[in-house]
Design a protein around this motif. Structure first.
Motif, PDB file in Angstrom:
ATOM      1  N   ALA A 112       0.754  -1.253   0.138  1.00 45.23           N
ATOM      2  CA  ALA A 112       0.103   0.036   0.154  1.00 45.23           C
ATOM      3  C   ALA A 112       0.888   1.381   0.021  1.00 45.23           C
ATOM      4  O   ALA A 112       0.471   2.297  -0.629  1.00 45.23           O
ATOM      5  CB  ALA A 112      -0.996  -0.010   1.221  1.00 45.23           C
ATOM      6  N   CYS A 113       1.810   1.414   0.852  1.00 41.77           N
ATOM      7  CA  CYS A 113       2.679   2.479   0.622  1.00 41.77           C
ATOM      8  C   CYS A 113       3.398   2.712  -0.718  1.00 41.77           C
ATOM      9  O   CYS A 113       3.461   3.848  -0.868  1.00 41.77           O
ATOM     10  CB  CYS A 113       4.017   2.023   1.793  1.00 41.77           C
ATOM     11  SG  CYS A 113       3.266   2.395   3.477  1.00 41.77           S
ATOM     12  N   THR A 114       3.749   1.649  -1.303  1.00 38.37           N
ATOM     13  CA  THR A 114       4.571   1.886  -2.505  1.00 38.37           C
ATOM     14  C   THR A 114       3.352   2.594  -3.659  1.00 38.37           C
ATOM     15  O   THR A 114       3.732   3.260  -4.381  1.00 38.37           O
ATOM     16  CB  THR A 114       5.022   0.602  -3.205  1.00 38.37           C
ATOM     17  OG1 THR A 114       6.075   0.037  -2.357  1.00 38.37           O
ATOM     18  CG2 THR A 114       5.396   0.632  -4.476  1.00 38.37           C
ATOM     19  N   LYS A 115       2.183   1.752  -3.550  1.00 37.62           N
ATOM     20  CA  LYS A 115       1.048   2.314  -4.211  1.00 37.62           C
ATOM     21  C   LYS A 115       0.925   3.655  -4.178  1.00 37.62           C
ATOM     22  O   LYS A 115       0.396   4.614  -5.079  1.00 37.62           O
ATOM     23  CB  LYS A 115      -0.100   1.476  -4.071  1.00 37.62           C
ATOM     24  CG  LYS A 115       0.017   0.031  -4.724  1.00 37.62           C
ATOM     25  CD  LYS A 115      -1.196  -0.688  -4.592  1.00 37.62           C
ATOM     26  CE  LYS A 115      -1.239  -2.074  -5.103  1.00 37.62           C
ATOM     27  NZ  LYS A 115      -2.505  -3.053  -5.069  1.00 37.62           N
ATOM     28  N   LEU A 116       0.810   4.198  -2.961  1.00 38.97           N
ATOM     29  CA  LEU A 116       0.487   5.706  -2.569  1.00 38.97           C
ATOM     30  C   LEU A 116       1.594   6.438  -3.224  1.00 38.97           C
ATOM     31  O   LEU A 116       1.163   7.426  -4.003  1.00 38.97           O
ATOM     32  CB  LEU A 116       0.471   5.917  -0.893  1.00 38.97           C
ATOM     33  CG  LEU A 116      -0.002   6.845  -0.517  1.00 38.97           C
ATOM     34  CD1 LEU A 116      -1.408   7.634  -0.854  1.00 38.97           C
ATOM     35  CD2 LEU A 116       0.361   7.103   1.171  1.00 38.97           C
ATOM     36  N   ALA A 117       2.875   6.077  -3.060  1.00 38.54           N
ATOM     37  CA  ALA A 117       3.859   6.819  -3.641  1.00 38.54           C
ATOM     38  C   ALA A 117       3.724   6.901  -5.040  1.00 38.54           C
ATOM     39  O   ALA A 117       3.961   7.944  -5.830  1.00 38.54           O
ATOM     40  CB  ALA A 117       5.252   6.286  -3.289  1.00 38.54           C
ATOM     41  N   LEU A 118       3.374   5.687  -5.799  1.00 34.90           N
ATOM     42  CA  LEU A 118       3.367   5.784  -7.353  1.00 34.90           C
ATOM     43  C   LEU A 118       2.017   6.716  -7.723  1.00 34.90           C
ATOM     44  O   LEU A 118       2.008   7.209  -8.869  1.00 34.90           O
ATOM     45  CB  LEU A 118       3.006   4.412  -7.698  1.00 34.90           C
ATOM     46  CG  LEU A 118       4.185   3.411  -7.492  1.00 34.90           C
ATOM     47  CD1 LEU A 118       3.708   1.855  -7.964  1.00 34.90           C
ATOM     48  CD2 LEU A 118       5.343   3.892  -8.441  1.00 34.90           C
ATOM     49  N   ALA A 119       0.910   6.651  -6.787  1.00 32.26           N
ATOM     50  CA  ALA A 119      -0.037   7.579  -7.100  1.00 32.26           C
ATOM     51  C   ALA A 119       0.158   8.749  -7.198  1.00 32.26           C
ATOM     52  O   ALA A 119      -0.474   9.683  -7.892  1.00 32.26           O
ATOM     53  CB  ALA A 119      -1.324   7.208  -6.151  1.00 32.26           C
ATOM     54  N   ARG A 132      -0.401  11.378 -10.521  1.00 33.04           N
ATOM     55  CA  ARG A 132      -0.862  12.740 -10.180  1.00 33.04           C
ATOM     56  C   ARG A 132      -0.146  13.775 -10.972  1.00 33.04           C
ATOM     57  O   ARG A 132      -0.575  14.819 -11.676  1.00 33.04           O
ATOM     58  CB  ARG A 132      -1.601  13.055  -9.051  1.00 33.04           C
ATOM     59  CG  ARG A 132      -2.463  12.395  -8.247  1.00 33.04           C
ATOM     60  CD  ARG A 132      -2.951  12.897  -7.085  1.00 33.04           C
ATOM     61  NE  ARG A 132      -2.136  13.142  -6.096  1.00 33.04           N
ATOM     62  CZ  ARG A 132      -1.905  11.840  -5.060  1.00 33.04           C
ATOM     63  NH1 ARG A 132      -2.492  10.715  -5.306  1.00 33.04           N
ATOM     64  NH2 ARG A 132      -0.754  12.033  -4.077  1.00 33.04           N
ATOM     65  N   GLY A 133       1.361  13.701 -10.635  1.00 31.62           N
ATOM     66  CA  GLY A 133       2.170  14.781 -11.191  1.00 31.62           C
ATOM     67  C   GLY A 133       2.009  14.833 -12.919  1.00 31.62           C
ATOM     68  O   GLY A 133       1.879  15.687 -13.659  1.00 31.62           O
ATOM     69  N   GLN A 176      -7.588   7.196 -19.723  1.00 33.15           N
ATOM     70  CA  GLN A 176      -8.077   7.363 -18.558  1.00 33.15           C
ATOM     71  C   GLN A 176      -7.174   6.810 -17.480  1.00 33.15           C
ATOM     72  O   GLN A 176      -6.285   5.807 -17.821  1.00 33.15           O
ATOM     73  CB  GLN A 176      -9.357   6.639 -18.309  1.00 33.15           C
ATOM     74  CG  GLN A 176      -9.413   4.982 -18.567  1.00 33.15           C
ATOM     75  CD  GLN A 176     -10.350   4.554 -18.571  1.00 33.15           C
ATOM     76  OE1 GLN A 176     -11.049   4.144 -19.471  1.00 33.15           O
ATOM     77  NE2 GLN A 176     -10.918   4.025 -17.308  1.00 33.15           N
ATOM     78  N   PRO A 177      -7.146   7.432 -16.127  1.00 34.05           N
ATOM     79  CA  PRO A 177      -6.086   6.917 -15.337  1.00 34.05           C
ATOM     80  C   PRO A 177      -6.278   5.387 -14.938  1.00 34.05           C
ATOM     81  O   PRO A 177      -7.499   4.822 -14.546  1.00 34.05           O
ATOM     82  CB  PRO A 177      -6.501   7.932 -13.990  1.00 34.05           C
ATOM     83  CG  PRO A 177      -7.096   9.137 -14.666  1.00 34.05           C
ATOM     84  CD  PRO A 177      -7.915   8.246 -15.614  1.00 34.05           C
ATOM     85  N   LEU A 178      -5.228   4.798 -14.718  1.00 33.81           N
ATOM     86  CA  LEU A 178      -5.094   3.370 -14.316  1.00 33.81           C
ATOM     87  C   LEU A 178      -5.322   3.511 -12.621  1.00 33.81           C
ATOM     88  O   LEU A 178      -4.749   4.670 -12.049  1.00 33.81           O
ATOM     89  CB  LEU A 178      -3.711   2.793 -14.330  1.00 33.81           C
ATOM     90  CG  LEU A 178      -3.375   2.492 -15.755  1.00 33.81           C
ATOM     91  CD1 LEU A 178      -1.703   2.080 -15.770  1.00 33.81           C
ATOM     92  CD2 LEU A 178      -4.232   0.919 -16.037  1.00 33.81           C
ATOM     93  N   ILE A 229       7.127  -0.512 -13.680  1.00 31.77           N
ATOM     94  CA  ILE A 229       5.635  -0.153 -13.506  1.00 31.77           C
ATOM     95  C   ILE A 229       5.056   0.996 -14.321  1.00 31.77           C
ATOM     96  O   ILE A 229       5.404   2.175 -14.377  1.00 31.77           O
ATOM     97  CB  ILE A 229       5.543   0.427 -12.033  1.00 31.77           C
ATOM     98  CG1 ILE A 229       6.434  -0.393 -10.808  1.00 31.77           C
ATOM     99  CG2 ILE A 229       4.002   0.526 -11.419  1.00 31.77           C
ATOM    100  CD1 ILE A 229       6.538  -0.298  -9.708  1.00 31.77           C
ATOM    101  N   THR A 230       3.901   0.568 -14.920  1.00 33.16           N
ATOM    102  CA  THR A 230       3.221   1.514 -15.869  1.00 33.16           C
ATOM    103  C   THR A 230       2.447   2.431 -15.125  1.00 33.16           C
ATOM    104  O   THR A 230       1.689   1.994 -13.939  1.00 33.16           O
ATOM    105  CB  THR A 230       2.088   0.425 -16.497  1.00 33.16           C
ATOM    106  OG1 THR A 230       3.176  -0.367 -17.506  1.00 33.16           O
ATOM    107  CG2 THR A 230       1.582   1.549 -17.610  1.00 33.16           C
ATOM    108  N   LEU A 231       2.530   3.634 -15.335  1.00 37.09           N
ATOM    109  CA  LEU A 231       1.628   4.894 -14.603  1.00 37.09           C
ATOM    110  C   LEU A 231       0.607   5.126 -15.390  1.00 37.09           C
ATOM    111  O   LEU A 231      -0.309   5.671 -14.776  1.00 37.09           O
ATOM    112  CB  LEU A 231       2.893   5.979 -14.264  1.00 37.09           C
ATOM    113  CG  LEU A 231       3.915   5.440 -13.102  1.00 37.09           C
ATOM    114  CD1 LEU A 231       4.997   6.570 -13.004  1.00 37.09           C
ATOM    115  CD2 LEU A 231       3.345   4.998 -11.592  1.00 37.09           C
ATOM    116  N   ALA A 232       0.770   5.216 -16.681  1.00 34.58           N
ATOM    117  CA  ALA A 232      -0.271   5.890 -17.605  1.00 34.58           C
ATOM    118  C   ALA A 232       0.125   5.092 -18.893  1.00 34.58           C
ATOM    119  O   ALA A 232       0.997   5.175 -19.390  1.00 34.58           O
ATOM    120  CB  ALA A 232      -0.223   7.271 -17.341  1.00 34.58           C
TER     121      ALA A 232
END
Length: 221
Positions: free
Chosen positions: A48-55, A59-60, A71-73, A170-173
């Motif tokens: 969860a902490c890694t996903k929060l950092a990736l989110a 957003r940036g 559309q966002p992942l 890791i795919t961000l978008a």
């Protein structure tokens, strides 16, 4: 074989106009919504902490170049792919048979690997991956993790030969399919850069997953 693309990722957005990869239309509609796309893959789920950092990184990106992106992942989909398996745009009987056959070969391997040590990974930078998506590049933090990751990839390559090396990421978008101006390309280039993130990937987080578009995955054990 691991492919860390050292000579590419720092300058992954070329000068001039930016046109997305034609294969992107298999996954994303022109309006940026995800198309039906079916298949299976082996991935490391993230904590969860890694996903929060990736989110936060995601957003940036959308703040800077959101008009270029699909559309966002959802954050729940963030993962590091170990090996793609079977996929296609049509949920055909042949595809279902291939997925079942490969699943029967892959699940025993994942079970064997459950007792191996975790992978120590670190982020490198965000970059444009073959004009389909913006990803966060990763690399093993030590020689043992390098050898372990490479060996697992090669064993899966023997099941489904892709014919190319693993680029850990890791795919961000995903992009919205189309062509973009030089100014858009410059904004994209400026939005990418180095990232400092350490990841511990336990073998218990390694799973076989099926998907029906790029925002919907199902985990199998």
């Amino acid at each position: 074989m691991l492919n860390l693309l050292e000579h590419y990722i720092g300058d992954s957005v070329p000068g001039g106009f930016f046109t997305t990869n034609s294969s992107l239309s298999n996954k994303v509609d022109p309006d940026g919504s995800f198309r039906p796309f079916f298949g299976s893959t082996v991935v490391f789920s993230l904590d969860a902490c890694t996903k929060l950092a990736l989110a936060g990184l995601q957003r940036g990106l959308y703040c800077e170049v959101g008009h270029m992106l699909s559309q966002p992942l959802t954050a729940d989909t963030f993962h590091m792919t170990l090996h793609d398996l079977v996929n296609g745009s049509v949920h055909s009987e042949a595809l279902v048979r291939d997925m079942a056959r490969v699943k029967d070969q892959v699940l025993p391997l994942l079970q064997i690997w459950q007792n191996e040590p975790p992978l120590q990974m670190r982020a490198t930078r965000t970059f444009n991956l073959v004009h389909t998506s913006v990803v966060l590049g990763l690399e093993p933090s030590d020689a043992d993790s390098w050898r372990q990751l490479d060996r697992m990839y090669q064993e899966l390559e023997a099941v489904v030969p892709l014919g190319y090396g693993l680029t850990p990421h890791i795919t961000l978008a995903y992009y919205k399919p189309g062509s973009y101006s030089e100014a858009d390309a410059a904004r994209l280039r400026a939005a990418l850069g180095p990232s400092e993130l350490e990841l511990l990937l336990p073998m218990q987080a390694l799973t076989y997953q099926s998907f029906w578009d790029m925002n919907h995955y199902r985990e199998w054990r």
